[in-house]
Design an enzyme around this catalytic site. Structure first.
Site, short mmCIF file in Angstrom:
data_model
loop_
_atom_site.label_atom_id
_atom_site.label_comp_id
_atom_site.label_asym_id
_atom_site.label_seq_id
_atom_site.Cartn_x
_atom_site.Cartn_y
_atom_site.Cartn_z
N SER A 22 0.82 -1.21 0.00
CA SER A 22 0.00 0.00 0.00
C SER A 22 0.85 1.26 0.00
O SER A 22 0.63 2.18 -0.80
CB SER A 22 -0.93 0.02 1.22
N TYR B 82 -6.17 -4.41 -7.39
CA TYR B 82 -6.01 -4.20 -5.94
C TYR B 82 -4.60 -3.68 -5.72
O TYR B 82 -3.62 -4.39 -5.92
CB TYR B 82 -6.20 -5.53 -5.19
N VAL C 118 3.54 -6.54 -6.60
CA VAL C 118 3.53 -6.86 -5.17
C VAL C 118 3.21 -8.33 -4.92
O VAL C 118 3.85 -8.99 -4.11
CB VAL C 118 2.52 -5.93 -4.44
N THR D 82 9.61 6.63 9.04
CA THR D 82 10.79 6.57 9.91
C THR D 82 11.55 5.25 9.79
O THR D 82 12.78 5.24 9.73
CB THR D 82 10.37 6.77 11.39
C1 LIG Z 1 -1.05 -6.50 -6.35
C2 LIG Z 1 -1.11 -5.94 -4.96
N1 LIG Z 1 -0.70 -4.70 -4.74
C3 LIG Z 1 -0.73 -4.16 -3.51
C4 LIG Z 1 -1.21 -4.86 -2.43
C5 LIG Z 1 -1.24 -4.22 -1.09
O1 LIG Z 1 -0.22 -4.75 -0.31
P1 LIG Z 1 -0.26 -4.60 1.29
O2 LIG Z 1 -1.37 -5.44 1.77
O3 LIG Z 1 1.10 -5.11 1.71
O4 LIG Z 1 -0.42 -3.17 1.60
C6 LIG Z 1 -1.66 -6.17 -2.62
C7 LIG Z 1 -2.19 -6.94 -1.49
O5 LIG Z 1 -2.82 -7.96 -1.64
C8 LIG Z 1 -1.60 -6.73 -3.92
O6 LIG Z 1 -2.02 -7.97 -4.16
#
Ligand SMILES: Cc1ncc(COP(=O)(O)O)c(C=O)c1O
Length: 442
Positions: free
Chosen positions: A111, A137, A244, A299
């Site tokens: 995120s 997502y 991610v 931080t």
């Molecule tokens: C493709 C993708 N991006 C970003 C995220 C967000 O990651 P986080 O939950 O570590 O904030 C996810 C979480 O499932 C994801 O699948």
């Protein structure tokens, strides 16, 4: 499982932090195996939402973390840097494609890394708008949720500056049945979106997942990303891949876009990067990440313990040939799932790359009506039988198979036999749907 523990957990842990598919309470984990509080073992096809890419409890990561903590438990890299994070940045620059000057930003989660994109890409281009995809997502913080197109984020305000376009889903083509899905989506972007609500000259970047994972493990047609890259280049728009979930070897290449020889301007990483510890990274053109000083920093960003775990994780991916394993065993897994599909009408589609696999359930193969309750039931029954899987998809009807990349053929055979049993039990109405319905999933 200890119902007392789960009751206490229910009392004190915020619901905002939960998606539950069955009542598991985890005690320990090693490799691909999870042990619950009662000592029952499960084969894990979730890797904890793809975080345990190298598996659980790798001894090399464990040693490295301890050594790091003993010698330097913390320094804030914002103001007092140390060498581990620099080595990690160099390694990430080396494994990502692109013959241009790159830099790396570090954070804690997918995120906050997508927030980095939300803030820095428009600033660098001096253009106000971004484009992303329906069903995507990208996270739950304000910037990343604004860029997301998944029902999980649809309750929130988001940002009017982000335009979401349909993702090229071959199983459910957004513009109806077609032989030309890529053309349709690109034409929609160029002829409709650019010409109306989001002019190309106001668009800073396009953020995309190489496989739309929480959207339902959707793999676009092979020509889609090269075409999208061309459109971006023609209009001086940055192309950003959110890797991610599917990055770092999971698809059988370092990154999903490597399958198409596409070179993004920025790559977003997290989840498996830390070998279980929280860390995220954006590897991008230098000019994007240097657009301002101190404008996206936390931080403990890139703290030395997470950084050392991460560096060791990348070594393990190479030393243990995990990218090749994902490819070979992913193909094997998909071939066996396709056999299962012949046996159960409920399985409408099996798709994926490497060990990023989706199994979409439908009530019948002609109407393709999503079979959400049945999907929840199969996941629940697998849990009872010792196999952990979650479900995803904008219709909540896709079983997500994202195991640790170390999974073996024997374990895949076991997983298939349990899935087979779960589908058969569902067919024979042997699954207690009252129990399933208590777990709404998402
Ligand atoms: C493709 C993708 N991006 C970003 C995220 C967000 O990651 P986080 O939950 O570590 O904030 C996810 C979480 O499932 C994801 O699948």
């Amino acid at each position: 499982m200890s119902s007392k523990f789960l009751q206490t957990e229910d009392e004190v842990i915020a619901n905002a932090l939960k998606i539950r598919f069955y009542p598991i309470s985890v005690k320990s984990a090693y490799g691909t195996q999870i042990k619950d509080e009662n000592g029952k073992d499960y084969l894990d096809l979730t890797a904890g939402w793809a975080v345990a890419g190298i598996g659980y409890g790798h001894p090399k990561v464990s040693n490295r973390i301890k050594e790091q903590y003993d010698s330097l438990s913390f320094t804030s890299q914002l103001s007092a840097p140390e060498p581990t994070l620099v080595s990690l940045a160099k390694k990430l620059i080396e494994v990502t494609p692109g013959q241009f000057q790159k830099k790396v930003w570090f954070g804690h989660s997918g995120s906050d890394a997508n927030d980095c994109i939300a803030k820095l890409v428009p600033l660098e281009k001096n253009r106000a708008r971004m484009i992303s995809f329906m069903g995507s997502y990208h996270g739950q913080t304000m910037g990343s949720l604004s860029l997301s197109g998944h029902p999980a984020q649809s309750k929130f305000i988001g940002s009017g500056n982000v335009i979401k376009i349909p993702y090229p889903n071959p199983y459910r083509p957004p513009f109806g049945e077609t032989t030309n899905l890529t053309d349709q989506v690109i034409q929609f972007l160029e002829q409709e979106v650019f010409k109306t609500i989001c002019p190309a000259e106001d668009t800073a970047g396009i953020l995309v997942e190489g496989i739309q994972s929480d959207g339902g493990l959707i793999v676009p047609p092979d020509d889609f990303f090269p075409r999208l890259q061309k459109t971006c280049k023609q209009n001086n728009i940055s192309l950003i891949f959110d890797e991610v979930k599917v990055g770092l070897g999971r698809t059988g290449e370092w990154f999903s876009f490597d399958h198409y020889n596409v070179v993004p301007d920025a790559v977003v990483l997290s989840k498996s990067l830390g070998g279980g510890l929280p860390i995220s990274a954006v590897v991008a053109r230098q000019e994007i990440l240097d657009v301002g000083t101190g404008i996206h920093m936390f931080t403990a960003s890139g703290n030395p313990v997470s950084a050392s775990a991460s560096l060791e994780t990348l070594n393990i991916i190479e030393e243990e040939n995990l990218i090749e394993n994902s490819k070979v065993n992913g193909d094997y897994f998909i071939s066996l799932l396709k056999e299962l599909q012949k046996k159960y009408e409920l399985i409408g589609d099996v798709r994926g790359k490497g060990l990023a696999i989706g199994v979409e359930l439908v009530t019948d193969r002609i109407s393709k009506t999503p079979a959400a309750r049945q999907t929840a039931a199969v996941c629940y029954r697998c849990f009872e039988l010792g196999l952990l899987v979650f479900y995803v998809g904008i219709h909540s009807n896709v079983i997500e198979i994202t195991p640790p990349l170390i999974i073996t053929k024997q374990e895949i055979d076991l997983a298939i036999s349990i899935l087979d049993q779960a589908f058969s039990d569902l067919q024979d109405k042997k699954i207690n749907m009252d129990l399933v319905d208590k777990y709404a999933g998402w």
